[in-house]
Design an enzyme around this catalytic site. Structure first.
Site, PDB file in Angstrom:
ATOM      1  N   CYS A   2       0.820  -1.189   0.000  1.00 41.59           N
ATOM      2  CA  CYS A   2       0.000   0.000   0.000  1.00 41.59           C
ATOM      3  C   CYS A   2       0.861   1.248   0.000  1.00 41.59           C
ATOM      4  O   CYS A   2       2.081   1.190  -0.095  1.00 41.59           O
ATOM      5  CB  CYS A   2      -0.893   0.004   1.243  1.00 41.59           C
ATOM      6  N   ARG A  50      -4.748   1.350  -0.836  1.00 41.39           N
ATOM      7  CA  ARG A  50      -4.634  -0.084  -0.631  1.00 41.39           C
ATOM      8  C   ARG A  50      -4.478  -0.886  -1.915  1.00 41.39           C
ATOM      9  O   ARG A  50      -5.195  -0.663  -2.889  1.00 41.39           O
ATOM     10  CB  ARG A  50      -5.869  -0.604   0.117  1.00 41.39           C
ATOM     11  N   LEU A  51      -3.530  -1.818  -1.875  1.00 41.14           N
ATOM     12  CA  LEU A  51      -3.415  -2.887  -2.858  1.00 41.14           C
ATOM     13  C   LEU A  51      -3.795  -4.171  -2.136  1.00 41.14           C
ATOM     14  O   LEU A  51      -3.100  -4.610  -1.219  1.00 41.14           O
ATOM     15  CB  LEU A  51      -1.988  -2.988  -3.401  1.00 41.14           C
ATOM     16  N   ASN A  77       2.064  -0.402   5.323  1.00 41.68           N
ATOM     17  CA  ASN A  77       2.476  -0.843   3.988  1.00 41.68           C
ATOM     18  C   ASN A  77       3.431  -2.001   4.182  1.00 41.68           C
ATOM     19  O   ASN A  77       4.507  -1.820   4.771  1.00 41.68           O
ATOM     20  CB  ASN A  77       3.170   0.316   3.254  1.00 41.68           C
ATOM     21  N   LEU A 263       9.801 -13.636 -11.159  1.00 43.76           N
ATOM     22  CA  LEU A 263      10.625 -12.990 -12.174  1.00 43.76           C
ATOM     23  C   LEU A 263      11.802 -13.914 -12.467  1.00 43.76           C
ATOM     24  O   LEU A 263      12.498 -14.357 -11.543  1.00 43.76           O
ATOM     25  CB  LEU A 263      11.123 -11.627 -11.691  1.00 43.76           C
ATOM     26  N   VAL A 294      12.382 -10.146 -19.012  1.00 40.70           N
ATOM     27  CA  VAL A 294      12.411  -8.900 -19.788  1.00 40.70           C
ATOM     28  C   VAL A 294      13.650  -8.879 -20.673  1.00 40.70           C
ATOM     29  O   VAL A 294      14.719  -9.355 -20.283  1.00 40.70           O
ATOM     30  CB  VAL A 294      12.398  -7.669 -18.852  1.00 40.70           C
TER      31      VAL A 294
END
Length: 614
Positions: A2, A50-51, A77, A263, A294
């Site tokens: 967050c 918020r996430l 957070n 990742l 990537v």
């Protein structure tokens, strides 16, 4: 994950400042796209974006708990990886819970143990708690600084936020940068000095520290730091214990109520995490792991091997994808996208950063966000285990400065004579290096060689690693993506810091003990592959594009960077043969293309933030 912000002012009616609080909170909307909340009571104003990751239905913040006449409020957070154990212990002590989210566990932990709750937390966090009983605000940051927390203390008012942009909305905090801030940007940066906020009235709560603000004033203290102690385990036991720690850490960090991906660069660190994630998902019946990589258009044509990137990643990513049978997503960017994202990445970081590396990471996270909310990443293993070339080069070990700042004279010469005289950049860098070395907890009886490696490890963990963690947090949260970094578990760092260099380099290899710990987890060829960092573009079009951008800046008389630099020197560099080099000639971490990109970022930062230099 967050975004948090707020301010505390002991005199005055803060209910009149509700619009200000909302404005501050909304600057962090990218960190929390799933919800927003504010709370004002007496001297305290809290804001939150918020996430949703754990308990999406009931985890809204600010979270308030009333206990008779007592009031406790939190904005938070982060993620607690031992929330289950804490909740069980707190329940046995008579506490009840109305949610399944770790926010409530953290707040109740404070209610039970007060500031001492920090000793019990395993996780990444930055939070503020209002305590009506003590009439104080308690703020803290995780041990190694995975989650950011900045603050400003002006005229008796404490203003805090996950990012400076929120704090700068407050009328008491102005975007002023003085000589120290300029030295941070031009000489120390991008590896900013811990605790330094660059803006004049802004500071960073350092990792492992907490803060108490009450009517008596502001007090900051350290609750965790690296300590030196004898290492008692032999090589075999060290490897076995590391294997246990890493597996436990990864499995704790895979807990989520939303999809988690990995990742994957094809290197040791990310491949190991991806493999352990696949094993865990298979064992728990959670289906196929999604992996992401990537790269850049035409990198296969233009790649040039050097010490920091001895080989291309793509074949190794393919090798691991086939080994893991993951659902892999190949993400590729072209030069125009990278160049056009330089300014946005600066705004996400509130500072000029690592140029194309920041821009590509932001673009990468935006793509990942389309299919996932949480990712795990191999960040920090090189700092902790000694993977970088500078750990293994005598000239870097004997340089008398930070190994990523071995050419400060070149950077200094790019400044205008007036600014160079005002900020004394070389002296400033020397002072910051002396401060850092003075902090190192040396071990009594340790020989000179081991002591030198301990200093190098300490500098990497406390100075360079925070730079990469800040980059990862800002670029990922800039896209509303939570990235977890298992190698930063404090138990792992604390243990590895004290492993003798002879064991760390087991088998005569960089990160040898990590490779030994991961035997059987990865194929041998991947396990013993030479280190490769986060990929950069090698396309000459990138140099051409960023060089032209910088020349346009120099031609625009209104460019705010002009009084700070030697424009003639920059033009001379742009016309030189070295400008086309994609090797680290301008200090260890600043290639020709990155130099021009970085300076355009500085110019944009000065303009976008309306910065006053004084």
């Amino acid at each position: 994950m967050c975004g948090i912000t707020g301010f505390i002012q002991w005199n005055g009616d803060l209910t009149q400042d509700s619009r200000l609080l909302v404005k501050m909170t909304e600057t962090l909307a990218h960190r929390g796209p799933d919800g927003s909340g504010t709370w004002i009571s007496g001297p305290c104003a809290f804001g939150h974006r918020r996430l949703s990751v754990i308990d999406p239905e009931n985890g809204a913040q600010p979270m308030i708990i009333h206990r008779e006449e007592e009031v406790y409020a939190i904005v938070y957070n982060g993620e607690l990886y031992n929330a289950g154990e804490l909740k069980k212990e707190l329940s046995s002590r008579g506490h009840s819970f109305r949610t399944t989210c770790d926010t409530e566990v953290l707040l109740v932990s404070y209610m039970e143990w007060g500031p001492d709750c920090l000793e019990r937390l395993n996780g990444i966090f930055a939070f503020a708690i209002w305590d009506s009983v003590q009439e104080q605000v308690f703020l803290a940051r995780d041990r190694v600084g995975v989650k950011p927390l900045f603050y400003s203390y002006v005229d008796g008012t404490l203003v805090f936020g996950s990012e400076p942009k929120a704090i700068l909305q407050h009328p008491k905090v102005e975007p002023v940068v003085g000589p120290e801030g300029l030295a941070e940007v031009f000489i120390v940066g991008p590896a900013r000095t811990p605790g330094h906020g660059v803006f004049r009235d802004l500071a960073e709560l350092r990792p492992g520290r907490a803060m108490i603000f009450n009517r008596e004033g502001l007090r900051t203290y350290t609750y965790w730091k690296l300590e030196s102690r004898p290492h008692e385990d032999d090589e075999a036991r060290t490897a076995a214990y590391l294997r246990e720690l890493i597996q436990d850490t990864v499995e704790r960090q895979l807990v989520s109520d939303v999809p988690v991906c990995s990742l994957l660069s094809g290197g040791l660190d990310s491949s190991a995490l991806s493999a352990l994630a696949v094993q865990y998902y298979t064992r728990t019946g959670q289906g196929q792991v999604h992996t992401y990589s990537v790269d850049y258009v035409d990198n296969d044509k233009h790649f040039k091997s050097h010490a920091f990137q001895p080989g291309a990643d793509a074949p190794w990513i393919q090798r691991m994808q086939e080994e893991l049978k993951s659902k892999h997503h190949w993400i590729e960017f072209d030069t125009p996208e990278l160049v056009n994202t330089l300014e946005l990445s600066t705004e996400k970081r509130d500072l000029p950063g690592m140029a194309d590396v920041d821009a590509s990471l932001l673009l990468f996270c935006q793509e990942i966000k389309k299919g996932a909310t949480v990712a795990i990443s191999g960040e920090a293993a090189d700092e902790i285990f000694g993977g970088y070339p500078w750990f293994h080069r005598e000239e870097a070990l004997q340089s008398g400065t930070f190994p990523w700042s071995v050419a400060p004279q070149l950077r200094s010469e790019l400044l205008s004579p007036e600014i160079r005289e005002w900020i004394s950049p070389l002296e400033y860098l020397a002072d910051r290096y002396s401060d850092a070395v003075a902090e190192v907890p040396l071990l009594e009886g340790e020989d000179a060689g081991q002591a030198r490696m301990r200093v190098m490890s300490y500098l990497n963990i406390t100075r360079f690693m925070p730079t990469l963690l800040d980059r990862k947090d800002r670029m990922s949260m800039g896209a509303g993506l939570e990235v977890r970094v298992p190698y930063t578990d404090h138990r792992l760092i604390d243990y590895v810091f004290n492993i003798p260099w002879s064991i760390k380099t087991a088998g005569g290899r960089e990160k040898g003990i990590l490779r030994k710990a991961l035997e059987g987890v990865l194929p041998q060829d991947v396990l013993y592959r030479k280190k490769s960092p986060y990929p950069k573009t090698h396309n000459p079009n990138y140099l051409s594009a960023v060089k032209q951008r910088m020349l346009h800046v120099l031609e625009d008389s209104s460019s705010p960077i002009l009084p700070l630099i030697d424009a003639a020197k920059i033009r001379e560099l742009a016309a030189s043969s070295e400008a086309s080099s994609n090797l680290p000639w301008f200090g260890q971490l600043m290639s020709g293309p990155q130099l021009f990109a970085y300076l355009t970022q500085v110019n944009h930062w000065l303009k976008a933030y309306k910065i006053s230099i004084k």
